[in-house]
Write an enzyme that holds these catalytic residues in place. Structure first.
Site, PDB file in Angstrom:
ATOM      1  N   TYR A  63     -11.810  27.676  48.020  1.00  0.00           N
ATOM      2  CA  TYR A  63     -10.347  27.681  48.190  1.00  0.00           C
ATOM      3  C   TYR A  63      -9.715  28.814  47.387  1.00  0.00           C
ATOM      4  CZ  TYR A  63      -5.526  26.096  48.439  1.00  0.00           C
ATOM      5  OH  TYR A  63      -4.170  26.036  48.655  1.00  0.00           O
ATOM      6  N   LYS A  87      -8.075  32.207  49.260  1.00  0.00           N
ATOM      7  CA  LYS A  87      -6.670  32.622  49.139  1.00  0.00           C
ATOM      8  C   LYS A  87      -6.556  34.010  48.515  1.00  0.00           C
ATOM      9  CE  LYS A  87      -4.144  29.079  50.650  1.00  0.00           C
ATOM     10  NZ  LYS A  87      -3.122  29.196  51.713  1.00  0.00           N
ATOM     11  N   THR A 145       3.287  20.943  45.034  1.00  0.00           N
ATOM     12  CA  THR A 145       4.499  20.528  45.727  1.00  0.00           C
ATOM     13  C   THR A 145       4.323  19.101  46.233  1.00  0.00           C
ATOM     14  OG1 THR A 145       4.883  22.832  46.396  1.00  0.00           O
ATOM     15  CG2 THR A 145       6.110  21.140  47.583  1.00  0.00           C
TER      16      THR A 145
END
Length: 225
Positions: free
Chosen positions: A51, A55, A81
């Protein structure tokens, strides 16, 4: 590959391209709080590196298309978030704690619970992404709430919000778990005129109300069967 395909599409049709990157590009940071100029501290062969590195590579591709082909790009590095409509069991710490507290299950804390995260309410993120896309600055921009909480502090806020009798269960920590995470949002404040408005204690009840309704409906459905 998805990023590469979308960059190719943006190049062909002259679109503005938004990459929603992540605070994970900083890895287990040696700088605190993290500025966009920090290059990160990532284990390239770690259990979660697919991951992180995915990114990081997506950011590289995005800037290569911008420099080499003139594609108009924007890069946001999104920090944790939360909010309504998240998956009930997506494995993220806020949804885990909220779901567990509503279901009267112990909240699972990995490690000693002293690792920190910064939690941003979803509407603040949407405002930040819109400011980024409508502005002239490429980024990358940290979009997150600088309010920093340990996992134990988060569990306490969830208890106060949902169920004062909720309990905590400690489990072995996951490998390569970052110990600290807090955005420096000075760049977004200065160039995008953006900063988050909703605190964790304000946003969490809104998320909890949505989760409670869905878990209740889920339980009623099981009862009907």
């Amino acid at each position: 590959m998805g990023t590469l395909n979308m960059l190719g599409l943006a190049k062909r049709i002259g679109a503005r391209f938004l990459l929603t990157s992540t605070s994970e590009v900083y890895g287990d940071p040696l700088e605190h709080p993290q500025k966009e100029t920090y290059w990160g501290h990532v284990n390239p062969i770690g259990v979660r590196s697919c991951y992180d590195e995915g990114k990081r590579t997506a950011e590289t591709l995005t800037m290569d298309y911008h420099r080499g082909d003139g594609v108009e790009v924007r890069i946001a590095r999104i920090f944790n978030t939360y909010g309504p409509r998240m998956c009930l069991d997506d494995g993220r710490v806020v949804s885990n704690f909220v779901s567990q507290a509503i279901r009267k299950q112990p909240m699972t804390v990995y490690g000693d619970g002293k690792q920190t995260r910064s939690f941003q309410y979803v509407s603040d993120l949407v405002d930040g992404l819109m400011a980024l896309m409508e502005g002239e600055h490429i980024g990358p921009f940290n979009l997150g709430n600088p309010g920093e909480f340990t996992m134990l502090e988060l569990a306490q806020v969830v208890k106060e919000t949902i169920d004062p009798s909720a309990t905590i269960e400690f489990r072995e920590n996951t490998a390569d778990d970052p110990q600290k995470r807090k955005p420096d949002i000075s760049k977004a404040k200065n160039l995008l005129n953006w900063e988050p408005k909703i605190t964790l204690r304000e946003g969490l009840p809104l998320m909890a109300a949505d989760f409670r309704n869905r878990i209740l409906n889920e339980d009623e459905g099981k009862g009907a069967k």
